[in-house]
Design an enzyme around this catalytic site. Structure first.
Site, PDB file in Angstrom:
ATOM      1  N   ASN A   1      -7.929  11.863  -0.500  1.00 24.62           N
ATOM      2  CA  ASN A   1      -7.440  10.751   0.324  1.00 24.62           C
ATOM      3  C   ASN A   1      -7.967  10.837   1.751  1.00 24.62           C
ATOM      4  O   ASN A   1      -8.343   9.831   2.354  1.00 24.62           O
ATOM      5  CB  ASN A   1      -5.909  10.725   0.335  1.00 24.62           C
ATOM      6  CG  ASN A   1      -5.351   9.917  -0.828  1.00 24.62           C
ATOM      7  OD1 ASN A   1      -6.108   9.484  -1.692  1.00 24.62           O
ATOM      8  ND2 ASN A   1      -4.057   9.734  -0.869  1.00 24.62           N
TER       9      ASN A   1
ATOM     10  N   ARG B   1       3.669  -1.432   3.584  1.00 24.91           N
ATOM     11  CA  ARG B   1       3.772  -0.172   4.328  1.00 24.91           C
ATOM     12  C   ARG B   1       2.484   0.079   5.119  1.00 24.91           C
ATOM     13  O   ARG B   1       1.397  -0.004   4.572  1.00 24.91           O
ATOM     14  CB  ARG B   1       4.065   0.987   3.376  1.00 24.91           C
ATOM     15  CG  ARG B   1       5.518   0.974   2.896  1.00 24.91           C
ATOM     16  CD  ARG B   1       5.780   2.037   1.877  1.00 24.91           C
ATOM     17  NE  ARG B   1       5.181   1.719   0.584  1.00 24.91           N
ATOM     18  CZ  ARG B   1       5.258   2.501  -0.487  1.00 24.91           C
ATOM     19  NH1 ARG B   1       5.875   3.664  -0.412  1.00 24.91           N
ATOM     20  NH2 ARG B   1       4.704   2.144  -1.635  1.00 24.91           N
TER      21      ARG B   1
ATOM     22  N   GLY C   1      -4.418   0.941   5.685  1.00 27.60           N
ATOM     23  CA  GLY C   1      -2.958   0.987   5.714  1.00 27.60           C
ATOM     24  C   GLY C   1      -2.443   1.536   4.398  1.00 27.60           C
ATOM     25  O   GLY C   1      -3.142   2.275   3.704  1.00 27.60           O
TER      26      GLY C   1
ATOM     27  N   CYS D   1      -0.312   5.684   1.632  1.00 27.42           N
ATOM     28  CA  CYS D   1      -0.997   6.954   1.346  1.00 27.42           C
ATOM     29  C   CYS D   1      -1.918   7.424   2.462  1.00 27.42           C
ATOM     30  O   CYS D   1      -1.669   8.470   3.066  1.00 27.42           O
ATOM     31  CB  CYS D   1      -1.780   6.824   0.048  1.00 27.42           C
ATOM     32  SG  CYS D   1      -0.733   6.267  -1.304  1.00 27.42           S
TER      33      CYS D   1
HETATM   34  C1  UGA Z   1      -5.171   5.411  -2.119  1.00 26.54           C
HETATM   35  C2  UGA Z   1      -6.310   6.099  -2.885  1.00 26.54           C
HETATM   36  O1  UGA Z   1      -7.453   5.237  -2.917  1.00 26.54           O
HETATM   37  C3  UGA Z   1      -5.886   6.455  -4.298  1.00 26.54           C
HETATM   38  O2  UGA Z   1      -6.932   7.161  -4.967  1.00 26.54           O
HETATM   39  C4  UGA Z   1      -4.630   7.317  -4.234  1.00 26.54           C
HETATM   40  O3  UGA Z   1      -4.147   7.624  -5.538  1.00 26.54           O
HETATM   41  C5  UGA Z   1      -3.542   6.584  -3.470  1.00 26.54           C
HETATM   42  O4  UGA Z   1      -4.030   6.270  -2.143  1.00 26.54           O
HETATM   43  C6  UGA Z   1      -2.342   7.468  -3.378  1.00 26.54           C
HETATM   44  O5  UGA Z   1      -2.422   8.526  -2.733  1.00 26.54           O
HETATM   45  O6  UGA Z   1      -1.328   7.189  -4.050  1.00 26.54           O
HETATM   46  P1  UGA Z   1      -4.103   2.938  -2.048  1.00 26.54           P
HETATM   47  O7  UGA Z   1      -3.558   3.376  -0.733  1.00 26.54           O
HETATM   48  O8  UGA Z   1      -3.176   2.387  -3.055  1.00 26.54           O
HETATM   49  O9  UGA Z   1      -4.872   4.182  -2.770  1.00 26.54           O
HETATM   50  O10 UGA Z   1      -5.224   1.817  -1.812  1.00 26.54           O
HETATM   51  P2  UGA Z   1      -6.761   1.865  -1.334  1.00 26.54           P
HETATM   52  O11 UGA Z   1      -7.520   0.944  -2.181  1.00 26.54           O
HETATM   53  O12 UGA Z   1      -7.236   3.247  -1.243  1.00 26.54           O
HETATM   54  O13 UGA Z   1      -6.671   1.247   0.141  1.00 26.54           O
HETATM   55  C7  UGA Z   1      -6.098   1.945   1.230  1.00 26.54           C
HETATM   56  C8  UGA Z   1      -6.443   1.228   2.526  1.00 26.54           C
HETATM   57  O14 UGA Z   1      -7.820   1.390   2.812  1.00 26.54           O
HETATM   58  C9  UGA Z   1      -6.202  -0.288   2.475  1.00 26.54           C
HETATM   59  O15 UGA Z   1      -5.650  -0.705   3.698  1.00 26.54           O
HETATM   60  C10 UGA Z   1      -7.585  -0.879   2.289  1.00 26.54           C
HETATM   61  O16 UGA Z   1      -7.712  -2.170   2.832  1.00 26.54           O
HETATM   62  C11 UGA Z   1      -8.425   0.123   3.063  1.00 26.54           C
HETATM   63  N1  UGA Z   1      -9.828   0.163   2.609  1.00 26.54           N
HETATM   64  C12 UGA Z   1     -10.140   0.575   1.365  1.00 26.54           C
HETATM   65  C13 UGA Z   1     -10.827  -0.214   3.501  1.00 26.54           C
HETATM   66  O17 UGA Z   1     -10.558  -0.590   4.663  1.00 26.54           O
HETATM   67  N2  UGA Z   1     -12.130  -0.151   3.095  1.00 26.54           N
HETATM   68  C14 UGA Z   1     -12.474   0.264   1.848  1.00 26.54           C
HETATM   69  O18 UGA Z   1     -13.691   0.298   1.563  1.00 26.54           O
HETATM   70  C15 UGA Z   1     -11.471   0.634   0.968  1.00 26.54           C
END
Ligand code: UGA
Length: 436
Positions: free
Chosen positions: A208, A327, A257, A260
């Site tokens: 993460n 969140r 955001g 996680c």
């Molecule tokens: C994240 C991890 O990606 C998962 O592998 C993990 O299991 C999860 O946390 C957890 O610990 O439970 P999640 O927070 O649900 O998953 O969603 P993401 O798709 O990772 O997005 C997190 C944030 O990063 C979002 O705000 C998203 O908009 C941002 N993001 C994501 C970006 O700004 N750019 C990207 O290229 C990808």
């Protein structure tokens, strides 16, 4: 196998659901009354594509059941998955209150049980938690040597079911005993890694944190690209072809955001600090992420000047698309900054209006997209929902009072919107300089 899952939040429910789909007999324990009542009626308490239908199917097959009684759920089960929340404490450290409470209840329930059971920690916890916190509590309250394993979860909100059904790897931390927990995953086809519980916990945090650092890096490079007339998406294509770099999770935006990344990076930074190895990289990613949402304000001021009395439609309140989870949503710091500048803000989201109002009861939340954009001076896209990606530029032009679009997630085609007479500004879209 008979499986008990403690906690029907995001991870617990999806985990239990997918075990049920693989033919296991799953009981999910939920202590929150309102959530349990919904689940007992077969209703999923959050928005996540595909989960409702899948839950309905597994309930109908009697493979997925819900209860508040941990003893009943553990009775006959060979393993218990611990999937409770691990919030962030005031100082950034992880708060293990719910983990400890659940470990005690599991131990109590196990005291009356025959001695074949493994407790598996799925909640995200700092290295050492399964071995040094959960195991002693479970063993003391059960009165026997219950093995405790660690099985971190890698699913993403918005694609939770897809990720849980087809994981890219399964990591299991096992210190002593309980190896049979792998039988649960016998029908999953992906790399499977056995490590110690400490290592498994670190793999989760490092994964993460690395992704969060990668996004923070993307955001900073994208900001620079805007200044020097380069499109960050072209850069990603170019560097992403290097197999050591990989193009995914390189999408620049208004910051990361969710429940996680912000919390896990802070907890790992806190751990590093407490071991007298402060992490400059993690602290920098957090600092960078704190200012990134304000990029939307800079771009708005660039285009509109003073924001006082300007009407801004803030599109997207969920922290990412396909969830109603708010969140650590970047919509909040953007809204606060706009309010501080005296702007009139209309907030819209296809799914997260209710959850956002719980966070910000005074927010001017509008559920209808057309009403949110009508006569707006500018709009800011904070979440890349499909509903925004398919907006018609001509319609927007006709509805809005002004013509400024701040695309905080690169959801739209710059050319299409510019051609319709809209003033398009996108994160990482430095289209000002041309080589022609
Ligand atoms: C994240 C991890 O990606 C998962 O592998 C993990 O299991 C999860 O946390 C957890 O610990 O439970 P999640 O927070 O649900 O998953 O969603 P993401 O798709 O990772 O997005 C997190 C944030 O990063 C979002 O705000 C998203 O908009 C941002 N993001 C994501 C970006 O700004 N750019 C990207 O290229 C990808």
């Amino acid at each position: 196998m008979k499986v008990c899952v403690v906690g029907a939040g995001f991870v617990g429910l999806t985990t239990g659901l997918v075990f049920a789909e693989h033919g296991h007999d799953v009981r999910v324990v939920e202590v929150m009354d309102s959530r349990l009542r919904q689940l007992e009626q077969g209703k999923v308490p959050f928005h996540e594509p595909g989960v409702q239908d899948a839950v309905t199917r597994q309930i109908a097959q009697s493979r997925l059941r819900f209860t508040s009684d941990i003893r009943e759920a553990i009775d006959g089960a060979e393993c218990t998955f611990l999937c409770v929340g691990t919030p962030q404490g005031d100082d950034g450290a992880i708060d293990l209150r719910f983990i400890k409470q659940a470990a005690k209840e599991i131990g109590d329930a196990l005291s009356a049980k025959e001695r074949r059971h493994v407790v598996v920690v799925k909640s995200t916890v700092v290295p050492g938690t399964a071995a040094d916190v959960v195991r002693p509590i479970v063993q003391e309250s059960s009165g026997w040597n219950v093995p405790v394993a660690s099985n971190p979860e890698f699913l993403k909100e918005g694609s939770a079911l897809k990720d849980a059904r087809a994981p890219d790897r399964i990591v299991m931390g096992i210190d002593s005993g309980g190896e049979y927990v792998w039988d649960l995953y016998a029908s999953f086809e992906c790399p499977k890694l056995t490590v110690t519980t400490r290592t498994a916990e670190m793999i989760k945090y490092a994964a993460n944190s690395f992704l969060a650092v990668k996004i923070a890096f993307a955001n900073e490079m994208a900001n620079l690209c805007e200044d020097v007339g380069i499109d960050w998406l072209d850069v990603v294509e170019g560097i992403g072809l290097d197999y050591r770099i990989n193009p995914s999770f390189f999408q620049a935006g208004l910051g990361f955001g969710g429940s996680c990344f912000p919390k896990d990076v802070a907890a790992l930074a806190y751990l590093a600090n407490s071991h007298k190895h402060p992490s400059g990289v993690l602290n920098a990613a957090l600092a960078s992420n704190a200012t990134q949402p304000l990029r939307a304000i800079e771009l708005l001021e660039d285009e509109l000047g003073d924001l006082e009395e300007k009407t801004i439609a803030l599109l997207g309140l969920a922290f990412k698309a396909d969830t109603d989870d708010v969140r650590e949503t970047r919509a909040l710091p953007i809204l606060h900054a706009l309010q501080a500048k005296g702007a009139i803000v209309r907030c819209h989201d296809p799914q997260a209006c209710e959850t956002f109002l719980e966070l910000m009861p005074d927010a001017n939340v509008i559920t209808d997209l057309d009403s949110a954009i009508k006569n707006a001076d500018a709009l800011v896209i904070q979440t890349d929902w499909q509903e925004y990606k398919t907006m018609d530029p001509a319609h927007l032009k006709a509805q809005m009072a002004g013509n400024t679009i701040i695309d905080g997630r690169r959801a739209l085609s710059p050319e299409l919107f510019a051609d319709a007479g809209l003033n398009y500004r996108g994160i990482g879209y430095g289209a000002n300089e041309s080589t022609d």
